[in-house]
Design a protein around this motif. Structure first.
Motif, PDB file in Angstrom:
ATOM      1  N   ARG A  80      38.772 -22.416 -63.562  1.00  0.00           N
ATOM      2  CA  ARG A  80      40.035 -22.265 -63.229  1.00  0.00           C
ATOM      3  C   ARG A  80      40.923 -21.616 -64.231  1.00  0.00           C
ATOM      4  O   ARG A  80      40.829 -21.947 -65.386  1.00  0.00           O
ATOM      5  N   ARG A  81      41.575 -20.800 -64.002  1.00  0.00           N
ATOM      6  CA  ARG A  81      42.317 -19.956 -64.678  1.00  0.00           C
ATOM      7  C   ARG A  81      44.150 -20.588 -64.732  1.00  0.00           C
ATOM      8  O   ARG A  81      44.558 -20.815 -63.703  1.00  0.00           O
ATOM      9  N   ILE A  82      44.331 -21.243 -65.871  1.00  0.00           N
ATOM     10  CA  ILE A  82      45.423 -22.074 -65.749  1.00  0.00           C
ATOM     11  C   ILE A  82      46.469 -21.825 -66.987  1.00  0.00           C
ATOM     12  O   ILE A  82      46.103 -21.541 -67.897  1.00  0.00           O
ATOM     13  N   ILE A  83      47.796 -21.855 -66.795  1.00  0.00           N
ATOM     14  CA  ILE A  83      49.059 -21.329 -67.661  1.00  0.00           C
ATOM     15  C   ILE A  83      49.312 -22.637 -68.164  1.00  0.00           C
ATOM     16  O   ILE A  83      49.738 -23.736 -67.325  1.00  0.00           O
ATOM     17  N   GLY A  84      49.285 -23.200 -69.346  1.00  0.00           N
ATOM     18  CA  GLY A  84      49.936 -24.224 -69.847  1.00  0.00           C
ATOM     19  C   GLY A  84      51.211 -23.877 -70.495  1.00  0.00           C
ATOM     20  O   GLY A  84      51.387 -22.863 -71.276  1.00  0.00           O
ATOM     21  N   GLY A 128      34.397 -26.143 -65.836  1.00  0.00           N
ATOM     22  CA  GLY A 128      34.076 -27.460 -65.506  1.00  0.00           C
ATOM     23  C   GLY A 128      35.272 -28.457 -66.106  1.00  0.00           C
ATOM     24  O   GLY A 128      36.497 -28.034 -65.705  1.00  0.00           O
ATOM     25  N   HIS A 129      34.819 -29.687 -65.948  1.00  0.00           N
ATOM     26  CA  HIS A 129      35.996 -30.757 -66.318  1.00  0.00           C
ATOM     27  C   HIS A 129      35.164 -31.860 -67.069  1.00  0.00           C
ATOM     28  O   HIS A 129      34.164 -32.067 -67.428  1.00  0.00           O
ATOM     29  N   ASP A 185      45.279 -19.699 -61.299  1.00  0.00           N
ATOM     30  CA  ASP A 185      45.217 -20.760 -60.248  1.00  0.00           C
ATOM     31  C   ASP A 185      46.611 -21.634 -60.160  1.00  0.00           C
ATOM     32  O   ASP A 185      46.804 -22.165 -59.358  1.00  0.00           O
ATOM     33  N   LEU A 186      46.568 -22.084 -61.521  1.00  0.00           N
ATOM     34  CA  LEU A 186      47.774 -23.185 -61.655  1.00  0.00           C
ATOM     35  C   LEU A 186      48.681 -22.954 -62.940  1.00  0.00           C
ATOM     36  O   LEU A 186      47.854 -22.233 -63.682  1.00  0.00           O
ATOM     37  N   LEU A 187      49.689 -23.445 -62.856  1.00  0.00           N
ATOM     38  CA  LEU A 187      50.621 -23.604 -64.035  1.00  0.00           C
ATOM     39  C   LEU A 187      50.878 -25.170 -64.284  1.00  0.00           C
ATOM     40  O   LEU A 187      51.131 -25.742 -63.485  1.00  0.00           O
ATOM     41  N   ALA A 188      50.778 -25.412 -65.800  1.00  0.00           N
ATOM     42  CA  ALA A 188      51.068 -26.839 -65.976  1.00  0.00           C
ATOM     43  C   ALA A 188      52.339 -26.662 -67.054  1.00  0.00           C
ATOM     44  O   ALA A 188      52.216 -26.156 -68.108  1.00  0.00           O
ATOM     45  N   ASN A 192      43.798 -29.196 -65.202  1.00  0.00           N
ATOM     46  CA  ASN A 192      42.532 -29.122 -64.943  1.00  0.00           C
ATOM     47  C   ASN A 192      41.876 -30.556 -64.369  1.00  0.00           C
ATOM     48  O   ASN A 192      41.226 -30.590 -63.189  1.00  0.00           O
ATOM     49  N   GLU A 193      41.951 -31.472 -65.155  1.00  0.00           N
ATOM     50  CA  GLU A 193      41.725 -32.766 -64.798  1.00  0.00           C
ATOM     51  C   GLU A 193      42.190 -33.257 -63.553  1.00  0.00           C
ATOM     52  O   GLU A 193      41.452 -34.141 -62.596  1.00  0.00           O
ATOM     53  N   ALA A 194      43.492 -33.003 -63.395  1.00  0.00           N
ATOM     54  CA  ALA A 194      44.281 -33.402 -62.166  1.00  0.00           C
ATOM     55  C   ALA A 194      43.592 -32.887 -60.929  1.00  0.00           C
ATOM     56  O   ALA A 194      43.606 -33.689 -59.938  1.00  0.00           O
ATOM     57  N   VAL A 195      43.149 -31.699 -60.860  1.00  0.00           N
ATOM     58  CA  VAL A 195      42.671 -31.203 -59.568  1.00  0.00           C
ATOM     59  C   VAL A 195      41.143 -31.122 -59.475  1.00  0.00           C
ATOM     60  O   VAL A 195      40.846 -31.388 -58.333  1.00  0.00           O
TER      61      VAL A 195
END
Length: 403
Positions: free
Chosen positions: A17-21, A40-41, A109-112, A374-377
């Protein structure tokens, strides 16, 4: 089914997953933006940092936040407005970074979003009648505004679940440190020198995760930065520790600073600028007769104070002469005066930055929240620690849909 929920379900099945923190710390220097690719996770997580930037806050932004930052009494109307305004500001800064990196929001994919902590109230600190035993914390920058402003599914408000699960809302570093930076070859202390200093202890990978834990240790940069701002208008911090290196530590003031019961409290523990504030320093100076002490000497003493907080917590956890590798991150990792003080007080602990582990020190906290999202999803709650050092096995982050 709602297409955003379908998207979340699909993301959970993907190999990466591509995630912005996002992270905005108590130093109020700016917004850290980390674009990560997470494969992965859980303990098998692998991270690639694709882009990173710290977008500096204008002084007007800092001033708006300081109107409510660590203050017991504020305008409720102003606080409400600031919550929405910061969410929109953070969304705009993310869009600015994506444009510079030539990345479309649709490719993320997601923003944190951690948000901006404005008040931290662990039970041992607030002592409010009627709220005995209740921990609380408040971060501004509403996740719905971030999601709508960027068009990216956003997870935010991570610290509330930590409290609901029996924690104190901070520090959260144990989760990301355990997933990303455990080693089969050495015990590690991951030291974050932000406004408040904290560390995560990591046993060798493969050993019982029950011994891993995180704790705050006391002030990191918060008193240093506040003192510089007060006495050197136009400066926001002591660059390269030059002022502190030109001063001499005052033993009487140091002992007054260390007299607070926080330093004798059992681990883990948490605190914030609400306690270690300019008023705390002024009171210690009044009691030690050092109100006229030179700025350089005050900063030299505060540097020693921050380092001793870390060292005392390490001795409390690992004995009189701790001997494990320390990897530092956060703004204080760039401060030669603070690094030198840490080496004096922890002589058997080799000190490096997290760059030696492949993680940019300035990006580490923003990366942490990408990991939590990432862990939440895609992941499962992780069990770490035991007894007082238990790290709640929880999924963190409230989900905000962009439409």
């Amino acid at each position: 089914m709602n297409p955003h929920l379908t998207r979340l379900y699909q993301l959970a099945q993907q190999p990466s997953r591509r995630i912005i923190g996002l992270m905005s710390g108590t130093s109020l220097d700016g917004l850290d933006v980390a674009l990560c690719r997470l494969h992965g996770h859980g303990p098998a997580t692998r991270l690639e940092l694709e882009h990173f930037a710290t977008v500096p806050y204008a002084e007007a932004v800092r001033q708006r936040i300081r109107e409510v930052f660590a203050r017991e009494q504020v305008s409720l109307e102003y606080l409400t407005l600031l919550n929405a305004w910061l969410g929109r500001l953070h969304a705009a800064l993310v869009n600015q970074c994506l444009q510079q990196w030539q990345v479309s929001p649709a490719e993320v994919d997601l923003l944190a979003s951690h948000g901006q902590t404005v008040y931290h109230a662990p039970a041992h600190q607030h002592q409010q009648p009627g709220f005995a035993g209740l921990n609380a914390t408040l971060q501004l920058g509403d996740g719905d505004h971030v999601a709508v402003g960027t068009g990216i599914i956003t997870l935010s408000d991570f610290r509330q679940k930590h409290i609901a699960g029996g924690g104190e809302g901070a520090p959260l570093a144990a989760y990301g440190d355990f997933l990303l930076l455990s080693s089969p070859h050495e015990e590690r202390l991951l030291l974050n020198l932000g406004g408040i200093a904290n560390f995560t202890y990591l046993p060798r990978a493969g050993q019982a995760a029950g011994t891993a834990f995180s704790t705050d240790t006391g002030p990191g940069n918060t008193l240093l930065d506040a003192t510089v701002r007060q006495h050197r208008p136009g400066l926001s911090y002591d660059a390269d520790g030059r002022l502190a290196l030109a001063g001499h530590m005052h033993e009487g003031l140091l002992q007054e600073l260390l007299a607070h019961p926080f330093f004798a409290a059992p681990l883990p523990k948490t605190t914030g600028p609400e306690l270690f504030s300019p008023a705390y320093l002024q009171q210690a100076q009044a009691h030690s007769g050092t109100l006229e002490l030179r700025l350089e000497d005050v900063l030299a003493t505060l540097t020693e104070f921050s380092a001793l907080g870390v060292a005392r917590a390490a001795r409390q956890a690992f004995g009189a002469r701790p001997a494990l590798r320390v990897y530092a991150s956060g703004g204080g990792a760039h401060n030669p005066a603070l690094r030198a003080a840490l080496r004096r007080h922890l002589p058997a602990c080799p000190l490096a930055t997290t760059e030696a582990l492949g993680v940019l020190p300035d990006a580490k906290e923003a990366i942490l929240f990408a990991l939590l999202a990432n862990e939440a999803v895609a992941g499962q709650p992780i069990t770490m620690g035991a007894g007082r050092q238990r790290v709640p096995a929880i999924t963190m982050g409230k989900i905000s849909l962009p439409g």
